[in-house]
Scaffold this active site. Sequence first.
Site, PDB file in Angstrom:
ATOM      1  N   PRO A 125      -6.186  46.338  38.531  1.00 21.63           N
ATOM      2  CA  PRO A 125      -5.787  47.342  37.548  1.00 21.63           C
ATOM      3  C   PRO A 125      -4.423  47.933  37.847  1.00 21.63           C
ATOM      4  CG  PRO A 125      -7.959  47.811  38.510  1.00 21.63           C
ATOM      5  CD  PRO A 125      -7.331  46.751  39.330  1.00 21.63           C
ATOM      6  N   GLU A 126      -3.543  47.821  36.890  1.00 26.53           N
ATOM      7  CA  GLU A 126      -2.230  48.465  36.972  1.00 26.53           C
ATOM      8  C   GLU A 126      -2.161  49.471  35.815  1.00 26.53           C
ATOM      9  OE1 GLU A 126       0.911  45.502  37.435  1.00 26.53           O
ATOM     10  OE2 GLU A 126      -0.488  44.119  38.372  1.00 26.53           O
ATOM     11  N   ARG A 182     -15.271  45.180  46.250  1.00 28.04           N
ATOM     12  CA  ARG A 182     -14.626  45.132  47.563  1.00 28.04           C
ATOM     13  C   ARG A 182     -14.548  46.470  48.280  1.00 28.04           C
ATOM     14  NH1 ARG A 182      -9.393  41.482  46.970  1.00 28.04           N
ATOM     15  NH2 ARG A 182      -9.029  42.302  49.041  1.00 28.04           N
ATOM     16  N   ARG A 226      20.413  50.198  46.205  1.00 27.45           N
ATOM     17  CA  ARG A 226      19.182  49.769  46.863  1.00 27.45           C
ATOM     18  C   ARG A 226      19.290  48.310  47.286  1.00 27.45           C
ATOM     19  NH1 ARG A 226      14.853  53.558  46.398  1.00 27.45           N
ATOM     20  NH2 ARG A 226      13.883  52.086  47.834  1.00 27.45           N
TER      21      ARG A 226
END
Length: 266
Positions: A2-3, A108, A147
Site C-alpha cells: 500500500p502506497e 506478515r 541533492r
Amino acid sequence: MPELPEVETIKRELEKTVLGKKITGVKINNSKVIKQPGTASFVKNIKNARINNILRKGKLLILELSSGKSLAVHLRMTGQLVYPGDCKRSRVSFKLSGNKWLDFNDSRLLGELRLLGDWRQLKFVKNLGPEPFDLTLDEFKHMLAGRKTKIKPLLMDQTFISGVGNLYAAEALFRAKIHPGRPARSLSGKDKARLFRAVIVVLREAIKYKGSSLDQYVQLSNKPGDYVKYHKVYARAGKPCLICKTPVKRTTLGGRGTYFCPQCQK
DNA sequence: AATGGGACCTGCGCGC
DNA sequence: TGCGCGCAGGTCCCAT
C-alpha cells in the site's frame, strides 16, 4: 504494498462506511501489531469511542475518535482493512455500532496500530515531507536542487515527499523517461517538470482505479484495485518495453527491486 | 549528506 | 512430493 493511492482509496471508503460509528468492542488475535499502548490499555481506551474524523498522512491512516484519542494505522507491506469483515484472518477486529466488524489483517505482522493522544506528535508524522499534491513545480524543483542521491530512492524517502513507494516511483520515472539511478541534482529543468507531472498523474490515476492489487492489497470492501493493468514497468523484468520493445531491466537500488527500460529512461 | 546493511515478519515460488 | 532458500518492500536504526 500500500502506497498513497491504496491508503487514500481505503480512507475514502472508510468515510462512506464507518465514519460516525461507535467502536463497541475489540477482538485481538495477535497483539504484536499493537505498538502503543499495551493491549489492555488499548482495548480499554478505544471502547465506546466514536469515529469522528478520518485522515491520511502519506501512507498513514488516522481515525480521530470522540475520546480525544486517535487510532493510527500503518499497513506497511501486507496490512489490510476490511469492512465488513469476518474476523477469520484478522490480527485485530473492531466491532462497530450496527454489529459489523472492521478487520485489520496483516499476514506478515509488519503493520502497526497505535492509539495515541496527538497523532501530530508521532515522529513518523513530524518527519513526513509534503504531499505531492500540495507541491508546486517550483517547490519540487528547489527540493531536488543540490541533492546527490539517486532519484528513485529520493522519491521513496518519506521525509522528502510523502506517499510514494517502490511501485509508483518506478512507474513515475518510466513515464518521465528518467533513469532511476540518476543523481537528483543532475536532472534538467525539463526532466524535473516531466517527473513532477508524472508523479502526480500516476498517483491520481491509481486513486481513480482504486489502487494496485499485485500482492495483498485490497480495498476496504475486500475487492482488488484495478490499477495493475495500467502499470508500464513494475514487475515486468524481461518483458518488452511497451514503448520501444527493449526488455525491461531489473536492478537493485537502495536495496529495492527497480524496474526500468534501459532504452527509454536516460 | 549519502550509502549500505540488518532487523522486523510470513508466504510464495524456485531449484533440486 | 517435500524441503530449504531467497525474496517481496515500508520503516527504523546503526555503521561508515
